[in-house]
Design an enzyme around this catalytic site. Structure first.
Site, PDB file in Angstrom:
ATOM      1  N   LYS A   1       2.325 -12.268   8.047  1.00  0.00           N
ATOM      2  CA  LYS A   1       0.844 -11.531   7.699  1.00  0.00           C
ATOM      3  C   LYS A   1       0.313 -12.471   6.660  1.00  0.00           C
ATOM      4  O   LYS A   1       0.814 -12.688   5.363  1.00  0.00           O
ATOM      5  CB  LYS A   1       1.229  -9.979   6.910  1.00  0.00           C
ATOM      6  CG  LYS A   1       0.244  -9.404   6.542  1.00  0.00           C
ATOM      7  CD  LYS A   1       0.704  -8.074   5.813  1.00  0.00           C
ATOM      8  CE  LYS A   1      -0.482  -7.300   5.122  1.00  0.00           C
ATOM      9  NZ  LYS A   1      -0.179  -6.285   4.313  1.00  0.00           N
TER      10      LYS A   1
ATOM     11  N   THR B   1       0.797  -1.357   0.017  1.00  0.00           N
ATOM     12  CA  THR B   1       0.265  -0.057   0.152  1.00  0.00           C
ATOM     13  C   THR B   1       0.815   1.243  -0.063  1.00  0.00           C
ATOM     14  O   THR B   1       0.470   2.279  -0.412  1.00  0.00           O
ATOM     15  CB  THR B   1      -0.878  -0.089   1.043  1.00  0.00           C
ATOM     16  OG1 THR B   1      -1.700  -1.330   1.262  1.00  0.00           O
ATOM     17  CG2 THR B   1      -1.920   1.247   1.233  1.00  0.00           C
TER      18      THR B   1
ATOM     19  N   VAL C   1      -2.753  -6.324  10.209  1.00  0.00           N
ATOM     20  CA  VAL C   1      -2.032  -5.427   9.105  1.00  0.00           C
ATOM     21  C   VAL C   1      -2.920  -5.023   8.362  1.00  0.00           C
ATOM     22  O   VAL C   1      -3.406  -5.607   7.182  1.00  0.00           O
ATOM     23  CB  VAL C   1      -0.771  -6.054   8.783  1.00  0.00           C
ATOM     24  CG1 VAL C   1      -0.013  -4.818   7.646  1.00  0.00           C
ATOM     25  CG2 VAL C   1       0.078  -6.343   9.679  1.00  0.00           C
TER      26      VAL C   1
ATOM     27  N   TYR D   1       5.300 -12.205   4.490  1.00  0.00           N
ATOM     28  CA  TYR D   1       3.978 -11.657   4.265  1.00  0.00           C
ATOM     29  C   TYR D   1       3.688 -12.891   3.165  1.00  0.00           C
ATOM     30  O   TYR D   1       4.115 -12.709   1.949  1.00  0.00           O
ATOM     31  CB  TYR D   1       4.159 -10.364   3.659  1.00  0.00           C
ATOM     32  CG  TYR D   1       3.046  -9.812   2.836  1.00  0.00           C
ATOM     33  CD1 TYR D   1       1.775 -10.081   3.195  1.00  0.00           C
ATOM     34  CD2 TYR D   1       3.192  -8.593   2.136  1.00  0.00           C
ATOM     35  CE1 TYR D   1       0.752  -9.492   2.575  1.00  0.00           C
ATOM     36  CE2 TYR D   1       2.129  -7.936   1.598  1.00  0.00           C
ATOM     37  CZ  TYR D   1       0.848  -8.412   1.858  1.00  0.00           C
ATOM     38  OH  TYR D   1      -0.206  -7.777   1.374  1.00  0.00           O
TER      39      TYR D   1
END
Length: 303
Positions: free
Chosen positions: A172, A56, A212, A144
């Protein structure tokens, strides 16, 4: 400001962790003043961790020096109040290792490492990639797992093996595979974070410690309520927050790319001077803006 909850557990990376956008000026350059202001706002609203220059944060369009400038700016702004996690994962192991080492010098609290994308390594390559980078600094690492972007998942056996590395302490999880996550949760001590905003509550039922989140840019307090309620075992309060979050999540995550929608909404709220993104991302159309405004109105937010 949100008060600390007695129910909040001790974690390495925090429990409500917005995946923060990288603010740009209208001409596309970094706006570090806006980044510091936004970081302070998010922490005031209840965030106890921030991921900087992750997906992001448009990390794929940032130069190394821009990543480092963001890390330094956010550490300076809120490093005494929240965990700052540097997004240093990429598909070049040596480059990711180098950026992680640079990040460590800025005072960040941890690293977020995404599965190497585009290369399509096998599980042995994925494991070697993560272990090499994790061994390059003393910082704690959050892996992630997001096969929707990286193509290759981190298989449960690989995650279980990676959890043996002393610096790899978090995950994550944006895989959307509840059975896989259950296996990892049962067989490791990894601190698991929901990487899909809408799955925060169900993932916390099996032991995830928090989220997250992209939507947390505009609903930080509600995520704080949800996460604290789950950690306190108050399922009724958690369910209420989960339902209230739904239109926010639709507004941010279901119509256009999350960085674009987050910046647009933050700009509407007066929290970002500019909604500028870098190519290949482009601004929302008028039709897309109208749909997002309708979802926000359903949530009770008029912008």
């Amino acid at each position: 400001m949100i008060e600390t909850s007695a129910a909040r557990p001790e974690t390495t990376f925090g429990t409500v962790v917005p995946a923060m956008v990288t603010p740009f000026t209208q001409d596309g350059s970094l706006d570090l003043e806006a980044a510091q202001s936004l970081a302070n706002h998010l922490v005031d609203e209840g965030a106890d961790g921030l991921v900087i220059t992750g997906t992001t944060g448009e990390t794929s369009t940032l130069l190394d020096e821009e990543n480092i400038a963001m890390f330094e700016a956010v550490v300076e702004a809120v490093g005494h109040r929240a965990k700052v996690i540097a997004g240093t994962g990429m598909n070049d192991t040596a480059h990711s290792m180098h950026l992680s080492q640079l990040a460590a010098k800025t005072g960040v609290d941890g690293l977020l490492l995404v599965t190497p994308y585009y290369n399509k390594p096998n599980q042995a390559g994925i494991r070697a990639h993560f272990e090499t980078i994790a061994s390059a600094t003393d910082l704690p690492v959050m892996l992630y797992d997001i096969p929707g972007r990286s193509v290759m998942p981190i298989n449960p056996d690989t995650l279980i093996a990676l959890a043996e590395h002393p610096n790899i302490v978090g995950l994550k999880d944006a895989k959307g595979d509840f059975q896989s996550t259950t296996l990892v949760a049962a067989q490791t001590d990894l601190e698991i974070y929901s990487g899909e905003d809408s799955l925060t509550m169900p993932l916390m039922t099996l032991g995830a410690v928090g989220v997250v989140s992209v939507t947390a840019h505009v609903a930080t307090r509600l995520y704080r309520q949800l996460v604290d309620a789950m950690n306190a075992g108050d399922l009724a309060a958690a369910r209420q927050a989960h339902f209230r979050l739904d239109p926010y999540q639709r507004a941010v995550m279901t119509h256009i790319q999350g960085a674009v929608s987050s910046k647009l909404i933050l700009h509407w709220q007066g929290l970002l001077p500019s909604p500028a993104v870098r190519l290949p991302l482009v601004q929302a159309t008028g039709e897309e803006e109208a749909i997002i405004r309708a979802d926000l109105a359903e949530a009770g937010l008029t912008v």
